[in-house]
Design a protein around this motif. Structure first.
Motif, PDB file in Angstrom:
ATOM      1  N   VAL A   1      62.851  81.608 -13.570  1.00  0.00           N
ATOM      2  CA  VAL A   1      64.037  81.044 -14.211  1.00  0.00           C
ATOM      3  C   VAL A   1      65.245  81.758 -13.631  1.00  0.00           C
ATOM      4  CG1 VAL A   1      65.305  80.758 -16.373  1.00  0.00           C
ATOM      5  CG2 VAL A   1      62.830  80.421 -16.325  1.00  0.00           C
ATOM      6  N   GLY A   2      66.200  80.997 -13.128  1.00  0.00           N
ATOM      7  CA  GLY A   2      67.392  81.583 -12.548  1.00  0.00           C
ATOM      8  C   GLY A   2      67.506  81.310 -11.072  1.00  0.00           C
ATOM      9  N   ARG A   3      68.659  81.647 -10.513  1.00  0.00           N
ATOM     10  CA  ARG A   3      69.090  81.421  -9.125  1.00  0.00           C
ATOM     11  C   ARG A   3      68.722  80.020  -8.630  1.00  0.00           C
ATOM     12  NH1 ARG A   3      65.650  85.142  -4.813  1.00  0.00           N
ATOM     13  NH2 ARG A   3      63.652  85.144  -5.878  1.00  0.00           N
ATOM     14  N   ALA A   4      69.089  79.020  -9.427  1.00  0.00           N
ATOM     15  CA  ALA A   4      68.841  77.636  -9.039  1.00  0.00           C
ATOM     16  C   ALA A   4      69.590  77.316  -7.753  1.00  0.00           C
ATOM     17  CB  ALA A   4      69.277  76.684 -10.149  1.00  0.00           C
ATOM     18  N   SER A   5      68.901  76.725  -6.790  1.00  0.00           N
ATOM     19  CA  SER A   5      69.546  76.329  -5.534  1.00  0.00           C
ATOM     20  C   SER A   5      68.578  75.532  -4.678  1.00  0.00           C
ATOM     21  CB  SER A   5      70.024  77.570  -4.762  1.00  0.00           C
ATOM     22  OG  SER A   5      70.955  77.206  -3.774  1.00  0.00           O
ATOM     23  N   PHE A   6      69.078  74.413  -4.154  1.00  0.00           N
ATOM     24  CA  PHE A   6      68.272  73.533  -3.297  1.00  0.00           C
ATOM     25  C   PHE A   6      69.145  72.968  -2.185  1.00  0.00           C
ATOM     26  CE2 PHE A   6      66.787  73.313  -7.630  1.00  0.00           C
ATOM     27  CZ  PHE A   6      65.414  73.501  -7.532  1.00  0.00           C
ATOM     28  N   ILE A   7      68.518  72.669  -1.065  1.00  0.00           N
ATOM     29  CA  ILE A   7      69.171  71.916   0.002  1.00  0.00           C
ATOM     30  C   ILE A   7      68.509  70.543   0.088  1.00  0.00           C
ATOM     31  CG2 ILE A   7      69.441  71.671   2.501  1.00  0.00           C
ATOM     32  CD1 ILE A   7      71.400  73.619   1.628  1.00  0.00           C
ATOM     33  N   LEU A   8      69.323  69.507  -0.021  1.00  0.00           N
ATOM     34  CA  LEU A   8      68.878  68.126   0.183  1.00  0.00           C
ATOM     35  C   LEU A   8      69.379  67.702   1.561  1.00  0.00           C
ATOM     36  CD1 LEU A   8      67.702  65.406  -0.885  1.00  0.00           C
ATOM     37  CD2 LEU A   8      69.962  64.952  -1.849  1.00  0.00           C
ATOM     38  N   SER A   9      68.457  67.365   2.465  1.00  0.00           N
ATOM     39  CA  SER A   9      68.822  67.071   3.847  1.00  0.00           C
ATOM     40  C   SER A   9      68.409  65.665   4.240  1.00  0.00           C
ATOM     41  CB  SER A   9      68.131  68.049   4.817  1.00  0.00           C
ATOM     42  OG  SER A   9      68.383  69.382   4.482  1.00  0.00           O
ATOM     43  N   THR A  10      69.236  65.046   5.065  1.00  0.00           N
ATOM     44  CA  THR A  10      68.895  63.801   5.770  1.00  0.00           C
ATOM     45  C   THR A  10      69.253  64.037   7.234  1.00  0.00           C
ATOM     46  OG1 THR A  10      71.062  62.718   5.679  1.00  0.00           O
ATOM     47  CG2 THR A  10      69.678  62.566   3.701  1.00  0.00           C
ATOM     48  N   PRO A  11      68.925  63.110   8.146  1.00  0.00           N
ATOM     49  CA  PRO A  11      69.341  63.313   9.545  1.00  0.00           C
ATOM     50  C   PRO A  11      70.857  63.446   9.692  1.00  0.00           C
ATOM     51  CG  PRO A  11      67.736  61.536   9.390  1.00  0.00           C
ATOM     52  CD  PRO A  11      68.119  61.891   7.989  1.00  0.00           C
ATOM     53  N   GLU A  12      71.612  62.962   8.695  1.00  0.00           N
ATOM     54  CA  GLU A  12      73.068  62.906   8.773  1.00  0.00           C
ATOM     55  C   GLU A  12      73.766  63.979   7.958  1.00  0.00           C
ATOM     56  OE1 GLU A  12      76.365  61.379  10.384  1.00  0.00           O
ATOM     57  OE2 GLU A  12      74.412  60.459  10.696  1.00  0.00           O
ATOM     58  N   THR A  13      73.116  64.469   6.890  1.00  0.00           N
ATOM     59  CA  THR A  13      73.834  65.175   5.832  1.00  0.00           C
ATOM     60  C   THR A  13      73.017  66.343   5.288  1.00  0.00           C
ATOM     61  OG1 THR A  13      74.893  63.107   5.184  1.00  0.00           O
ATOM     62  CG2 THR A  13      74.918  64.871   3.569  1.00  0.00           C
ATOM     63  N   ARG A  14      73.726  67.415   4.882  1.00  0.00           N
ATOM     64  CA  ARG A  14      73.090  68.500   4.120  1.00  0.00           C
ATOM     65  C   ARG A  14      73.915  68.759   2.868  1.00  0.00           C
ATOM     66  NH1 ARG A  14      72.259  73.844   6.626  1.00  0.00           N
ATOM     67  NH2 ARG A  14      74.316  73.495   7.497  1.00  0.00           N
ATOM     68  N   ILE A  15      73.247  68.750   1.723  1.00  0.00           N
ATOM     69  CA  ILE A  15      73.911  68.931   0.434  1.00  0.00           C
ATOM     70  C   ILE A  15      73.243  70.088  -0.298  1.00  0.00           C
ATOM     71  CG2 ILE A  15      74.412  67.861  -1.805  1.00  0.00           C
ATOM     72  CD1 ILE A  15      74.230  65.144  -0.250  1.00  0.00           C
ATOM     73  N   LEU A  16      74.060  71.008  -0.810  1.00  0.00           N
ATOM     74  CA  LEU A  16      73.556  72.125  -1.613  1.00  0.00           C
ATOM     75  C   LEU A  16      73.687  71.763  -3.077  1.00  0.00           C
ATOM     76  CD1 LEU A  16      72.585  75.169  -1.543  1.00  0.00           C
ATOM     77  CD2 LEU A  16      74.987  75.760  -1.917  1.00  0.00           C
ATOM     78  N   ILE A  17      72.581  71.825  -3.803  1.00  0.00           N
ATOM     79  CA  ILE A  17      72.608  71.556  -5.237  1.00  0.00           C
ATOM     80  C   ILE A  17      72.455  72.884  -5.965  1.00  0.00           C
ATOM     81  CG2 ILE A  17      71.451  70.422  -7.186  1.00  0.00           C
ATOM     82  CD1 ILE A  17      70.922  68.977  -3.798  1.00  0.00           C
TER      83      ILE A  17
ATOM     84  N   ASP B   1      68.621  89.408  -7.563  1.00  0.00           N
ATOM     85  CA  ASP B   1      68.131  88.424  -6.599  1.00  0.00           C
ATOM     86  C   ASP B   1      69.080  87.233  -6.515  1.00  0.00           C
ATOM     87  OD1 ASP B   1      65.959  90.025  -6.226  1.00  0.00           O
ATOM     88  OD2 ASP B   1      64.595  88.844  -7.475  1.00  0.00           O
ATOM     89  N   ALA B   2      69.379  86.814  -5.293  1.00  0.00           N
ATOM     90  CA  ALA B   2      70.249  85.666  -5.048  1.00  0.00           C
ATOM     91  C   ALA B   2      69.448  84.569  -4.355  1.00  0.00           C
ATOM     92  CB  ALA B   2      71.434  86.083  -4.178  1.00  0.00           C
ATOM     93  N   PRO B   3      69.939  83.336  -4.342  1.00  0.00           N
ATOM     94  CA  PRO B   3      69.255  82.286  -3.578  1.00  0.00           C
ATOM     95  C   PRO B   3      69.166  82.666  -2.096  1.00  0.00           C
ATOM     96  CG  PRO B   3      70.919  81.334  -5.028  1.00  0.00           C
ATOM     97  CD  PRO B   3      71.114  82.820  -5.063  1.00  0.00           C
ATOM     98  N   TYR B   4      68.206  82.063  -1.410  1.00  0.00           N
ATOM     99  CA  TYR B   4      67.957  82.380  -0.002  1.00  0.00           C
ATOM    100  C   TYR B   4      68.938  81.614   0.898  1.00  0.00           C
ATOM    101  CZ  TYR B   4      63.620  84.612  -1.550  1.00  0.00           C
ATOM    102  OH  TYR B   4      62.696  85.433  -2.156  1.00  0.00           O
TER     103      TYR B   4
ATOM    104  N   LEU C   1      61.457  78.730  -0.844  1.00  0.00           N
ATOM    105  CA  LEU C   1      61.428  78.582   0.607  1.00  0.00           C
ATOM    106  C   LEU C   1      60.403  77.570   1.096  1.00  0.00           C
ATOM    107  CD1 LEU C   1      62.005  82.274   1.780  1.00  0.00           C
ATOM    108  CD2 LEU C   1      63.644  80.407   1.636  1.00  0.00           C
ATOM    109  N   GLU C   2      59.976  76.679   0.231  1.00  0.00           N
ATOM    110  CA  GLU C   2      59.160  75.553   0.687  1.00  0.00           C
ATOM    111  C   GLU C   2      60.075  74.375   1.005  1.00  0.00           C
ATOM    112  OE1 GLU C   2      55.254  74.535  -0.736  1.00  0.00           O
ATOM    113  OE2 GLU C   2      55.491  75.978  -2.377  1.00  0.00           O
ATOM    114  N   THR C   3      59.643  73.554   1.967  1.00  0.00           N
ATOM    115  CA  THR C   3      60.364  72.338   2.315  1.00  0.00           C
ATOM    116  C   THR C   3      59.439  71.147   2.146  1.00  0.00           C
ATOM    117  OG1 THR C   3      61.883  73.413   3.859  1.00  0.00           O
ATOM    118  CG2 THR C   3      61.549  71.062   4.143  1.00  0.00           C
ATOM    119  N   PHE C   4      59.936  70.114   1.488  1.00  0.00           N
ATOM    120  CA  PHE C   4      59.178  68.890   1.260  1.00  0.00           C
ATOM    121  C   PHE C   4      59.862  67.757   2.019  1.00  0.00           C
ATOM    122  CE2 PHE C   4      58.332  71.679  -2.190  1.00  0.00           C
ATOM    123  CZ  PHE C   4      57.008  71.451  -2.545  1.00  0.00           C
ATOM    124  N   ARG C   5      59.065  67.007   2.768  1.00  0.00           N
ATOM    125  CA  ARG C   5      59.614  65.849   3.465  1.00  0.00           C
ATOM    126  C   ARG C   5      59.154  64.588   2.749  1.00  0.00           C
ATOM    127  NH1 ARG C   5      59.818  63.864   9.767  1.00  0.00           N
ATOM    128  NH2 ARG C   5      60.184  61.672   9.256  1.00  0.00           N
TER     129      ARG C   5
END
Length: 636
Positions: free
Chosen positions: A193-209, A219-222, A630-634
């Motif tokens: 619980v805590g340090r919520a952070s995700f990267i949503l990526s497409t071939p065109e765009t990167r968005i940090l949630i 501890d901070a997000p990676y 640090l897992e990535t899902f496609r």
């Protein structure tokens, strides 16, 4: 000529073809997700109420009309006209003209009366004076945060417009890739619980949630991983809500090169600034070096683009964002991303509360499409069923009465945003109905300021509560029992030595702040009761006290050292959390329309996310995951 300029030329031609001959267009540009039309004929635009709606439908864009300076009535005479158009009952407190944008900002206690039915009063204002009206609410409780944010944005209007124009060109740039895929990378809050952070990526765009801290830990997000770097190439940041485990480190992005937009709701913007500044203040008082300074907080506020629930907003060439009520805290949002032309849809729940509470309607889970859901699992464990809220309120009333009978104080560690206001509503009603004796309710830390922000945005609250706030004599937050602790340690000592009272104090997980002072004053008093009403994360002092620790280290600021023996009673009333319990989480997913194909279970202790993931798989035949950081899902 760039592709954006060519696009704007084509849009200008379309607009010109659609407009009557007597309405001119001097310029068309993008400001963030909006298309802005400049004209010397704002009054004629306003007389044709369907014109902007027709253009917006044809162009499929949100449109704002701005007047050229020479089309405006001078502010001196315009002010009198504006006030004459608006009904007296609107209770206008200020009319402020901004010649750089042609906007007149009208502050009123009842903004709806300034707007008029279907915007009729706004159109009448423009017809009379040419200025474009913008309406803001006069807070029923004075809020220094709201005032400071509004004044700051007013001072920075010119730079902010430059930011919005740059962002607008980024959003509407030509797509450079023919590829079609979607990836989510977990930067934090997985099996924790805590340090919520995700990267949503497409071939065109990167968005940090989200980009939050971890309570009870450094501890901070990676953010250093390749998926997040370089930070200045991220297209957008989306903030689901203002709690620090989701928002604390957003200013750090600006320290290290990010210069793009933050999309969130308007109350989240204000609460974000409040909580981040307090985060810096607490660190300084405890002798810790904060990771950024207040200038970076101001940068974050300046770069924020507020969006309302339900508005579909372009945030990248291939991504549209829609935010929906999450029922968790003021302005919290389930964030829905529509990627490509129907290519893929992802929803991030943020933190949710599925059922209605005293403060909010329950979380929205009805979307056009969702293939993948990133779902909080704070109370996802198989035994995480919370007490019914009515039963919880009854138990809190019992604790207060028992403690008052002993002559003690009830000390409630509480999050400034959300839980405190929920408890305030319970206490106000219980005293009004005679269920507990009338006694002072002392609010320490940021609770009073957060309450003032709640009262500024009643449209984000439950309908019945909103209606009460509109009437000062019925506003529950203005009940005379509530006292803001504003004289520091002297006032705390006086309260601790006085008659029975209730104290709501930050921090909610006993990780610092004024709650530590209250423990010093009341910890050795067996007649008093410490009552937990919110989630206590692993590693926090609150969790340790909850689990039975009766000797706690006191090594914060103001010369504290050694240990403190706790002799006060310790109780937990678990029905007040802003998070859905296990049943609420399941109901959110089960009743989703449509139901997602895949669910990533995040933001919960390891056992909780695994239990919840397993339950969704077995009960609803969904593909589920309990990812690690640090897992990535496609997808696709």
């Amino acid at each position: 000529m760039s592709t954006v300029d060519k696009q704007l030329d084509e849009i200008t031609s379309t607009i010109t073809d659609e407009l009557p001959n007597d309405i001119s267009v001097s310029d068309v540009t993008y400001e963030g997700p909006e298309l802005v039309i400049y004209t010397r004929d704002p009054k004629k635009f306003a007389r044709n109420g369907d014109l902007i709606r027709t253009l917006a439908g044809k162009l499929r864009k949100r449109i704002t009309v701005r007047p050229e300076p020479d089309a405006l009535t001078p502010p001196e005479s315009a002010r009198e006209t504006v006030r004459s158009v608006i009904p007296d009952d609107a209770d206008v407190s200020n009319v402020d003209f901004h010649e750089d944008t042609g906007e007149v900002v009208i502050e009123a206690a009842k903004p709806g009366m300034v707007i008029g039915r279907h915007g009729s009063t706004l159109r009448e204002i423009t017809q009379e004076v040419g200025w474009t009206p913008e309406v803001v609410r006069t807070p029923p409780i004075e809020s220094s945060t709201v005032s400071n944010v509004r004044n700051f944005l007013k001072q920075e209007r010119e730079e902010r417009r430059d930011i919005l124009e740059r962002v607008g060109r980024q959003i509407h740039r030509e797509e450079m890739s023919d590829g079609e895929w979607v990836r989510i990378t977990t930067l934090g809050c997985c099996r924790e619980v805590g340090r919520a952070s995700f990267i949503l990526s497409t071939p065109e765009t990167r968005i940090l949630i989200d980009c939050g801290d971890k309570p009870g830990s450094d501890d901070a997000p990676y953010l250093q991983v390749p998926e997040a770097n370089p930070l200045n190439s991220i297209d957008a940041v989306v903030l689901t809500h203002a709690h620090l485990d989701h928002s604390a480190l957003i200013p750090l992005l600006f320290k290290y090169g990010y210069d793009g937009p933050i999309y969130t709701t308007e109350p989240t913007r204000d609460l974000m600034g409040l909580l981040q500044l307090d985060y810096l203040d607490v660190a300084a008082k405890e002798g810790r070096s904060p990771p950024y300074d207040s200038a970076m907080v101001r940068e974050a506020v300046k770069h924020t683009i507020p969006i309302e629930y339900g508005d579909v907003t372009d945030i990248a060439p291939d991504v549209k964002l829609t935010m929906h009520n999450a029922g968790h805290i003021l302005g919290s949002a389930v964030s829905h991303f529509h990627i490509g032309e129907g290519h893929y849809n992802v929803a991030f729940s943020g933190d949710i509360h599925y059922d209605d509470t005293r403060l909010f309607n329950g979380a929205v889970n009805d979307f056009p499409r969702v293939e993948t859901l990133v779902m909080e699992s704070t109370y996802g464990g198989r035994n995480d069923y919370k007490t019914d809220q009515a039963d919880s309120e009854e138990r809190l009333v019992e604790i207060i009465n028992e403690t008052a009978d002993r002559g003690g104080k009830v000390l409630v560690p509480s999050f400034a945003v959300g839980r405190s206001q929920e408890i305030m509503l319970v206490l106000e009603e219980a005293m009004r109905n005679g269920k507990i004796p009338e006694m002072p309710v002392h609010l320490d830390g940021m609770i009073w300021e957060a309450t003032a922000i709640h009262s500024t945005y009643p449209e984000y609250l439950r309908d019945d509560l909103r209606d009460r706030i509109f009437h000062d004599d019925e506003n529950p937050f203005l009940a005379p029992q509530f006292n803001h602790i504003d004289e520091g340690e002297d006032e705390r000592e006086e309260v601790a030595a006085g008659d029975p009272a209730i104290i709501l104090s930050t921090s909610g997980m006993v990780t610092g702040g004024p709650i530590m002072s209250w423990l010093e004053h009341l910890g050795a008093d067996p007649d008093s009761t410490m009552t937990f009403v919110g989630y206590q994360a692993q590693g926090t002092l609150g969790r340790r006290i909850q689990n039975g620790w009766d000797e706690i280290p006191m090594n914060g600021g103001r010369g504290r050292s050694g240990t403190l023996n706790l002799e006060l009673e310790v109780e937990t009333v678990d029905g007040f959390s802003g998070h859905a319990d296990r049943q609420g989480l399941e109901n959110f997913v089960k009743t989703m329309n449509p139901r997602p194909e895949k669910v990533l279970c995040v933001h919960g202790d390891e056992q909780s996310v695994q239990d919840f993931s397993s339950a969704l798989y077995h009960n609803y035949n969904m593909r589920t995951f309990a990812p690690k950081n640090l897992e990535t899902f496609r997808f696709k």
